[in-house]
Scaffold this active site. Structure first.
Site, mmCIF file in Angstrom:
data_model
loop_
_atom_site.group_PDB
_atom_site.id
_atom_site.type_symbol
_atom_site.label_atom_id
_atom_site.label_comp_id
_atom_site.label_asym_id
_atom_site.label_seq_id
_atom_site.Cartn_x
_atom_site.Cartn_y
_atom_site.Cartn_z
ATOM 1 C CD GLU A 77 7.755 -4.324 2.063
ATOM 2 O OE1 GLU A 77 7.537 -5.297 1.324
ATOM 3 O OE2 GLU A 77 6.935 -3.403 2.234
ATOM 4 N N GLY A 129 0.454 -2.719 -2.934
ATOM 5 C CA GLY A 129 1.388 -1.636 -2.649
ATOM 6 C C GLY A 129 1.777 -1.626 -1.193
ATOM 7 C CB SER A 130 3.321 1.023 0.857
ATOM 8 O OG SER A 130 2.361 2.067 0.912
ATOM 9 C CB THR A 131 1.633 -1.757 5.177
ATOM 10 O OG1 THR A 131 2.046 -3.079 4.789
ATOM 11 C CG2 THR A 131 0.688 -1.873 6.355
ATOM 12 C CE LYS A 166 -2.232 5.392 -9.330
ATOM 13 N NZ LYS A 166 -0.861 5.633 -9.846
ATOM 14 C CD GLU A 213 0.762 -8.609 -2.669
ATOM 15 O OE1 GLU A 213 1.552 -8.320 -1.748
ATOM 16 O OE2 GLU A 213 1.053 -8.558 -3.857
ATOM 17 N N GLY A 264 -2.265 1.129 1.936
ATOM 18 C CA GLY A 264 -3.354 0.173 2.099
ATOM 19 C C GLY A 264 -4.258 0.523 3.271
ATOM 20 C CB CYS A 302 5.217 -7.520 -1.504
ATOM 21 S SG CYS A 302 4.424 -8.625 -2.682
#
Length: 494
Positions: free
Chosen positions: A406, A253-255, A201, A275, A258, A309
């Site tokens: 971030e 993607g974003s933490t 996706k 990641e 995740g 990132c």
């Protein structure tokens, strides 16, 4: 005296400053790209309408003008894609000799190269990054990942991962909007080389290069179902990673997202690699080659508008050189050209979306409110689209939000240190652990620092250097698992 006349109206002995060099526009043509009014998901080797009947709009970040309508996949569509991947895995791909699988990957790599100009223009239109980055970085690296993993396809027994490593099955893969095609290559290439099939996706704001990749798969005669592309937003991604038919989940993607995926996958037996975000430290010691370090700092934070990132978003300067270094850094940043991403002279493109621009603005405002001193590059912003100028904050402490969170934009936070021990302590004082850079002429100091940095990637006198043969990944809230290199194959083999 050198025999030249003095500048008009000035002192004969005064230094003369040349006017800034102006570049004529050098726009890349949009002609290689033919946009369709609407795009459907790619399932079992075919583009077929999504069962939901819903569509989202992808836009050009540089103008905010719509590019195309893209289908939103729902539960039935994800079910079809996973079923197609399972069927292809069990009947065709899993037991195909590695050398034969490798031929398909080699073919895909060659087609990416052949269609590189088309892909680069499409990626710039959809993402907003400068054409020289998509042309010189994203597309060549994507092809290189397929070439590299094609070579592994018949050599998996020699990867040090067991005498007879086997594929894990169907891989559910979700990629971000900052490197749409490159992140696709990072995930699909090792999955296919190892004998797995994939359902991927792309991000909702940048799906077009993934759908072009689906065309490439058909051009390469890849068996139906080996690669499937489902489009949509967060709900589509959730349906995919939580699908009981997926054996492996890979997410970049974003933490925050995740964490949710890790909770959803826990206890299911699925393999997972994440990641996630980063707050990379770029450490510059007093013996560094200053001009080289300045270039590395600029590349580290302003490459891809800071939408990276592993960006070097925290600059740690040794106090004795801080003032001079910052003067040179501001001079260099002032030369960056911001504007039309399709212009070959552009250094800083558009922010990917209105939502991301709002986040960058909010965190920059927080930095000023908390007392950090802001400096912005003197550049005019286009009237249309999403733009943020290169910005440097000084007087930053580790308590500032801009030093902890971030930002994912062209914003650099500057801190200082006196000793190597202090540099390491400040660099590691973050919940993230993805990347770091160290600038010094002393090999012993470089190794001493690198050994103590809690980061998955440490660059020596450079930054943002990537190679498909080298593993990439992080620690702590930057995720776990590795992508690229021999290590990146491990998550795709049993």
């Amino acid at each position: 005296m050198d025999g030249r006349p003095p500048a008009e109206g000035g002192d004969a002995g005064a230094p003369r400053t040349a006017p800034p060099l102006e570049y004529a526009p050098a726009p890349e043509s949009r002609a290689p790209v033919t946009l369709q009014p609407g795009y459907e998901p790619f399932i079992d080797g075919e583009f077929a309408p999504a069962k939901t009947g819903e569509y989202l709009t992808t836009s050009d970040p540089a103008t905010a003008e719509p590019l195309a309508e893209v289908a939103v996949c729902g539960e039935a569509d994800v079910d079809r894609a996973v079923a197609a991947a399972r069927r292809a895995y069990e009947t065709v791909w899993r037991d195909m000799p590695g050398a034969e699988r490798g031929k398909y990957l080699f073919r895909i790599a060659r087609i990416i190269q052949e269609r590189s100009r088309e892909i680069a223009v499409l990626e710039t239109l959809d993402n907003g990054k400068p054409i020289k980055e998509t042309r010189d970085v994203d597309v060549p690296l994507a092809a290189a990942h397929f070439f590299y993993h094609a070579g592994w396809a018949d050599k998996l027994a020699y990867a040090g991962l067991g005498r007879d490593p086997r594929p894990v099955g169907v891989c559910a893969q979700v990629v971000p909007w900052n490197f749409p095609l490159l992140m696709l290559a990072w995930k699909i290439a090792p999955a296919l080389a190892a004998g797995n099939t994939a359902v991927l996706k792309p991000a909702e704001t940048t799906p077009l290069s993934a759908l072009l990749f689906a065309e490439i798969c058909r051009e390469a005669d890849l068996p139906p179902g080996v690669v499937n592309i489902v489009t949509g937003a967060g709900e589509t991604g959730r349906l995919l990673v939580e699908h009981p038919g997926a054996d492996k989940v890979a997410f970049t993607g974003s933490t925050a997202v995740g964490r949710g995926i890790a909770r959803a996958v826990a206890g299911t037996g699925k393999r997972l690699t994440l990641e996630l975000g980063g707050k990379g430290a770029n450490i510059v010691y007093d013996d560094a080659a200053v001009d080289q370090a300045v270039e590395g700092v600029v590349s580290g934070i302003f490459f891809n508008q800071g939408h990276v990132c592993c960006a070097g978003s925290r600059l740690l300067l040794q106090e004795s050189i801080a003032e001079d270094f910052l003067d040179r850094l501001r001079d260099r940043i002032s030369l960056l050209r911001l504007g039309d991403p399709l212009d070959k002279n552009t250094d800083i493109g558009a922010i990917n979306s209105a939502a991301q621009l709002e986040r960058i603005r909010a965190l920059a405002a927080a930095g000023e409110a908390e007392g950090a001193e802001s400096w912005t590059a003197p550049c005019a912003l286009p009237e249309r689209g999403y733009w943020f100028p290169p910005t440097v904050f000084t007087g930053v402490t580790q308590a500032h939000r801009i030093a902890r969170e971030e930002i994912f934009g062209p914003v650099l936070s500057v801190l200082t240190f006196r000793t190597p021990e202090e540099a390491v302590a400040k660099a590691n004082n973050t919940p993230y652990g993805l990347s770091a850079g160290v600038w010094t002429e002393k090999g012993s100091r470089m190794l001493w620092t690198a050994q103590r940095l809690r980061a998955g990637v440490v660059w020596s006198n450079t930054f943002n250097e990537f190679d498909p043969t080298s593993p990439f990944g992080g620690y702590k809230e930057s995720g776990y698992g590795r992508e690229g290199g021999r290590h990146g194959l491990e998550a795709y083999l049993g």
